[in-house]
Design a protein around this motif. Structure first.
Motif, PDB file in Angstrom:
ATOM      1  N   UNK A  38      -6.516  -4.207  -4.019  1.00 30.83           N
ATOM      2  CA  UNK A  38      -5.067  -4.029  -4.028  1.00 30.83           C
ATOM      3  C   UNK A  38      -4.336  -4.844  -2.972  1.00 30.83           C
ATOM      4  N   UNK A  39      -4.971  -5.786  -2.336  1.00 35.06           N
ATOM      5  CA  UNK A  39      -4.308  -6.523  -1.248  1.00 35.06           C
ATOM      6  C   UNK A  39      -3.029  -7.213  -1.698  1.00 35.06           C
ATOM      7  N   UNK A  40      -3.063  -7.917  -2.800  1.00 33.56           N
ATOM      8  CA  UNK A  40      -1.867  -8.619  -3.296  1.00 33.56           C
ATOM      9  C   UNK A  40      -0.793  -7.621  -3.734  1.00 33.56           C
ATOM     10  N   UNK A  41      -1.224  -6.556  -4.385  1.00 30.48           N
ATOM     11  CA  UNK A  41      -0.277  -5.523  -4.807  1.00 30.48           C
ATOM     12  C   UNK A  41       0.433  -4.908  -3.598  1.00 30.48           C
ATOM     13  N   UNK A  42      -0.304  -4.599  -2.536  1.00 26.17           N
ATOM     14  CA  UNK A  42       0.291  -3.966  -1.359  1.00 26.17           C
ATOM     15  C   UNK A  42       1.303  -4.891  -0.681  1.00 26.17           C
TER      16      UNK A  42
END
Length: 87
Positions: A38-42
Motif C-alpha cells: 500500500x505504499x503508493x496508495x498511502x
C-alpha cells in the motif's frame, strides 16, 4: 486489545485478528494479510487528505481503491461482553 475483522476478498469471506498497535487502520491490516503493498496508495491518500476540506473525500477515495483491489465489506466484528472471570 485485539479485535476481529470480517472482510470479503474476491468474493470469499475471511476473518483476521487486528490490533491498533500493529496497524493504523483495518484497511492496512487486511491489505497486509492479502500481501498487497500500500505504499503508493498511502502517499496518494495523504495528498487527497491535504487538499480536501472534509473526511468524505478521503473515505470515498479509500473505498473505491479497495474495491478495485478486490475487497468487499471490511468491518470490525462486534465486541463480546464477557463477565468477570470469563475468558
Amino acid at each position: 486489545m485485539s479485535r476481529t475483522i470480517i472482510y470479503t476478498f474476491k468474493d470469499q469471506e475471511k476473518t483476521l485478528t487486528f490490533s491498533y498497535s500493529q496497524y493504523r487502520t483495518i484497511h492496512e491490516a487486511v491489505a497486509a494479510a492479502e500481501g498487497i503493498d500500500l505504499r503508493e496508495y498511502l502517499k496518494m491518500e495523504q495528498q487527497v487528505e491535504a487538499v480536501s476540506s472534509g473526511t468524505k473525500a478521503v473515505r470515498d477515495f479509500r473505498d473505491s481503491h479497495f474495491r478495485k483491489l478486490g475487497f468487499g465489506k471490511i468491518t470490525l466484528a462486534k465486541k463480546e461482553n464477557r463477565g468477570i472471570g470469563e475468558k
